[in-house]
Design an enzyme around this catalytic site. Structure first.
Site, PDB file in Angstrom:
ATOM      1  N   GLY A  55       0.819  -1.205   0.000  1.00 57.17           N
ATOM      2  CA  GLY A  55       0.000   0.000   0.000  1.00 57.17           C
ATOM      3  C   GLY A  55       0.850   1.250   0.000  1.00 57.17           C
ATOM      4  CB  CYS A  82       5.199  -4.183   0.132  1.00 63.43           C
ATOM      5  SG  CYS A  82       5.991  -2.591  -0.220  1.00 63.43           S
ATOM      6  CE1 TYR A  83       1.595   1.141   5.700  1.00 62.85           C
ATOM      7  CE2 TYR A  83      -0.012  -0.612   6.024  1.00 62.85           C
ATOM      8  CZ  TYR A  83       0.511   0.622   6.392  1.00 62.85           C
ATOM      9  OH  TYR A  83      -0.023   1.312   7.451  1.00 62.85           O
ATOM     10  CG  HIS A 172       5.242  -5.784  -4.445  1.00 65.80           C
ATOM     11  ND1 HIS A 172       3.951  -5.583  -4.013  1.00 65.80           N
ATOM     12  CD2 HIS A 172       5.949  -4.698  -4.041  1.00 65.80           C
ATOM     13  CE1 HIS A 172       3.865  -4.420  -3.385  1.00 65.80           C
ATOM     14  NE2 HIS A 172       5.071  -3.874  -3.381  1.00 65.80           N
ATOM     15  CD  GLU A 174       2.169  -8.486  -5.097  1.00 63.52           C
ATOM     16  OE1 GLU A 174       1.800  -7.376  -4.678  1.00 63.52           O
ATOM     17  OE2 GLU A 174       3.033  -9.181  -4.515  1.00 63.52           O
ATOM     18  CB  SER A 226     -23.497  -7.260 -25.865  1.00 64.61           C
ATOM     19  OG  SER A 226     -22.436  -8.001 -25.299  1.00 64.61           O
ATOM     20  N   GLY A 227     -23.520 -10.336 -27.125  1.00 65.53           N
ATOM     21  CA  GLY A 227     -22.715 -11.222 -27.949  1.00 65.53           C
ATOM     22  C   GLY A 227     -21.271 -11.245 -27.506  1.00 65.53           C
ATOM     23  N   GLY A 228     -20.903 -10.358 -26.542  1.00 66.01           N
ATOM     24  CA  GLY A 228     -19.564 -10.359 -25.986  1.00 66.01           C
ATOM     25  C   GLY A 228     -19.380 -11.504 -24.993  1.00 66.01           C
ATOM     26  CB  VAL A 229     -16.316 -12.760 -23.278  1.00 63.65           C
ATOM     27  CG1 VAL A 229     -15.992 -13.865 -22.281  1.00 63.65           C
ATOM     28  CG2 VAL A 229     -15.477 -12.927 -24.540  1.00 63.65           C
ATOM     29  CG  ASP A 230     -17.658  -9.817 -19.524  1.00 65.18           C
ATOM     30  OD1 ASP A 230     -16.833 -10.760 -19.516  1.00 65.18           O
ATOM     31  OD2 ASP A 230     -17.330  -8.633 -19.411  1.00 65.18           O
ATOM     32  CB  SER A 231     -23.655 -10.335 -22.241  1.00 65.37           C
ATOM     33  OG  SER A 231     -23.281 -10.463 -23.600  1.00 65.37           O
ATOM     34  CB  SER A 232     -21.695 -15.007 -24.415  1.00 68.80           C
ATOM     35  OG  SER A 232     -21.872 -14.130 -25.501  1.00 68.80           O
ATOM     36  CE  LYS A 372     -13.438  -9.906 -20.933  1.00 66.07           C
ATOM     37  NZ  LYS A 372     -14.775  -9.318 -21.113  1.00 66.07           N
TER      38      LYS A 372
END
Length: 517
Positions: A55, A82-83, A172, A174, A226-232, A372
C-alpha cells in the site's frame, strides 16, 4: 467448504494480482479493504490463511492503516507483503523506519536461511531477482522472527516466525518481475496454510448454479445479450440454472461486426434454445445519431437509446423480477476501495445501468467473483465455442466509434464491416489472433485519389489497428511484418468497394488510446 485465502487490501496498485496468483494455484481468494475487515467477517469467511497487501501509506504516520488485531490471534498463517510486512512488524512489537536507501523496481535478494516459503524454490546462499517498491523498511524485528533474506536496501527483505506461521517479505511476489513469486505464494497457500488447491471452474460453476437457483426461486430473469464474452457466459450459466425462467434481449444497433448478429441469434436461440428477443433497431440508431461527430455524444446517444429499447422489450416479457448483469470482480474491488473511491461506473454497453431502479428489478451478478480470464475459463466449462470465449474486446458502441469525424450511414458501416472482416480473417490465417489483445479497422474521414483499372478513384482511407496488452490500461502496437500488411492491404483494396488506401497505426498507449474515439 472450499479452502479460502483472505487478502486484506492496504491500497496497493497490484493487490488484484495477489488474488489472481492465488486462484491460479487452485485456491479461492477474495480481497477486502482493511477497514471493512472486522471480527464478524473473519469468522464468517473462515480463511485458511491471510495475506496483507502492499500500500501507499507509511506505518510511521499517525493515522497509518493497520490489520485487525484478531488477524494475529486466530492461529492461522499470515503473509505480509511490502506494507503488509511493515504493519505486521509494527503491530507485533518491531519497528519500521524511513530508509535512506529506497528501492523501486528490480532488486536482488540474498537467501540467508531456509524457510517454508522458499522450499523447492530458493536455496540458501543464492541470489534471486525480486521486484521492490518501498521507501520505508523494517528497522527492528518483532519478537519470534528471524531474517531469511536480505537486500541492499532492506536488511529484513524476508522474515519468518515458524512457530506462529507468520511470514513477511518486503518485495512483491505477485508481480511478474519477481520470477518465482507465484511459487512462493503457492508455498504459503499450499505448504504453510495447507490449502488443497481444489478450487476449479467446474466447482465454481456448480456452486454458482446453486446460488442462482436459491436467489431467483421461481422468479423471471431478463438478460441483455450483446454477444460479448461476459454477457454470453452470464446467459448460458443462467439458462443452465433456471431454464425457461430466463429471457435474453439482443438489441442489434446496426454497429455490429460482419455476421455477428446472425451468430448471436443462431448460437443462443437455435443451439442453446434460450428464449431470445432479437430487436433490429439499426434504423432507430442511425436516425438518432444523424450527423453527430462528437465521440462522447455518440456514446451517450447510443447508450440512452439502448436503455430505452431494452426497457421497452423487457416490459413486453411481462414483469421480470431480476436483471442479470456481467459485473466482474475488478468492478467489485473498485467499488469497495479502502480509500472510499468511486463506485463502479456502469457502462451502458456493458450492462444496463439505471434499469434496476427504473423497472423495480433486483440484480443477478453471477460473475462478480471472477476476473476476465476466469470468465473465459467458465465459458469453456459451459461449452461455449472458442469463437465466443476468446474474442477480442469490442466496444459497446461498436463500429459507430470506428468511423470518426463523419456522419454515420449504413453504407459506411458496410464498408468498414467488410474491411474489418478481411483484416481479422488474415490475422487468424496467420495464427496471430491469440497473440493480439485487440485488432480492428477504422474508416477515416479522408478520401484520397487512386488508380484502379486505369481509372481514377476517389475513395476512403482505412486504418488498421492492432495492440498487445495485459489489461488494456497500457498497450503497444503489434509489430506485423510488412509482407502481412501488404497482403491485408491488397485484399481490402481489391475486395471492398469504397476503400483505395490502407494505413497501419503504430501508436502505443499512452500517448494514444486503443480505440480512435
Amino acid at each position: 467448504m472450499t479452502d479460502r485465502i483472505l487478502i486484506i487490501d492496504f491500497g496497493s496498485q497490484v493487490t488484484q494480482l495477489i488474488a489472481r496468483r492465488v486462484r491460479e494455484s487452485g485456491v479461492y481468494s477474495e480481497i477486502h479493504p482493511f477497514n471493512a475487515v472486522d471480527d464478524a467477517l473473519l469468522e464468517s469467511y473462515a480463511p485458511k490463511g491471510i495475506i496483507l497487501s502492499g500500500g501507499p501509506a507509511s506505518v510511521t504516520w499517525d493515522d497509518a492503516p493497520s490489520a485487525p488485531k484478531k488477524v494475529f490471534e486466530m492461529g492461522i498463517p499470515v503473509l505480509g507483503i511490502c506494507y503488509g510486512q511493515q504493519t505486521m512488524m509494527e503491530q507485533l512489537g518491531g519497528k519500521v523506519e524511513t530508509s535512506d536507501h529506497q528501492e523501486f523496481g528490480r532488486a536482488i535478494v540474498d537467501i540467508k536461511e531456509d524457510c517454508a516459503l522458499f522450499h523447492g524454490v530458493w536455496n540458501v546462499g543464492t541470489q534471486e531477482q525480486v521486484w521492490m517498491s518501498h521507501g520505508d523498511r523494517v528497522g527492528k524485528l518483532a519478537p519470534g522472527f528471524r531474517v531469511v533474506a536480505t537486500s541492499e536496501g532492506a536488511p529484513y527483505a524476508a522474515v519468518a516466525n515458524d512457530e506462529k506461521r507468520f511470514y513477511a517479505v518486503q518485495f512483491h511476489p505477485e508481480v511478474v518481475h519477481t520470477p518465482h513469486g507465484a511459487q512462493l505464494l503457492k508455498n504459503f497457500t499450499h505448504g504453510v496454510a495447507g490449502c488443497s488447491g481444489d478450487w476449479t471452474m467446474a466447482a465454481f460453476k456448480d456452486q454458482e448454479i446453486a446460488k442462482i437457483r436459491e436467489q431467483v426461486g421461481d422468479g423471471k430473469v431478463i438478460c441483455g445479450l450483446s454477444g460479448g464474452v461476459d454477457s454470453s457466459v452470464v446467459a448460458v450459466l443462467l439458462h443452465e440454472a433456471i431454464g425457461e425462467q430466463l429471457t435474453c434481449v439482443f438489441v442489434d444497433t446496426g454497429f455490429m461486426r460482419m455476421g455477428e448478429a446472425e451468430q448471436v441469434v443462431t448460437l443462443f436461440r437455435d443451439h442453446y434454445n434460450i428464449q431470445l428477443i432479437h430487436v433490429d433497431a439499426s434504423e432507430k440508431f442511425f436516425t438518432a445519431l444523424g450527423d453527430e461527430f462528437d465521440p462522447e455524444k455518440k456514446r451517450k446517444t447510443i447508450g440512452g437509446l439502448f436503455i430505452d429499447i431494452f426497457e421497452e422489450e423487457a416490459n413486453k416479457v411481462g414483469g421480470a423480477d431480476f436483471l442479470a448483469q456481467g459485473t466482474l470482480y475488478p468492478d467489485v474491488i473498485e467499488s469497495v476501495s479502502f480509500t472510499g473511491g468511486p463506485s463502479v461506473t456502469i457502462k451502458s454497453h456493458h450492462n444496463v445501468g439505471g434499469l434496476p431502479e427504473r423497472m423495480n428489478m433486483k440484480l443477478v451478478e453471477p460473475l462478480r467473483e471472477l476476473f476476465k480470464d476466469e470468465v473465459r475459463d467458465l465459458g469453456r466449462e459451459l461449452g461455449l465455442p472458442d469463437t465466443f470465449v476468446d474474442r477480442h474486446p469490442f466496444p459497446g458502441p461498436g463500429l459507430a466509434i470506428r468511423i470518426p469525424g463523419q456522419p454515420l450511414t449504413p453504407e459506411k458501416c458496410d464498408i468498414l464491416r467488410k474491411a474489418d472482416a478481411i483484416y481479422l480473417d488474415e490475422i487468424r490465417k496467420a495464427g496471430l489472433y491469440d497473440e493480439i489483445w485487440q485488432a480492428f479497422a477504422v474508416l477515416l474521414p479522408v478520401r484520397t485519389v487512386g488508380v484502379m483499372g486505369d481509372a481514377r478513384t476517389y475513395d476512403f482511407v482505412c486504418a488498421l489497428r492492432a495492440v498487445t496488452s495485459t489489461d488494456g490500461m497500457t498497450a503497444d502496437y503489434y509489430h506485423f511484418d510488412h509482407e502481412f500488411l501488404g497482403r491485408v492491404s491488397n485484399r481490402i483494396i481489391n475486395e471492398v468497394r469504397g476503400i483505395n488506401r490502407v494505413v497501419y497505426d503504430c501508436t502505443s498507449k499512452p500517448p494514444g488510446t486503443i480505440e480512435w474515439e
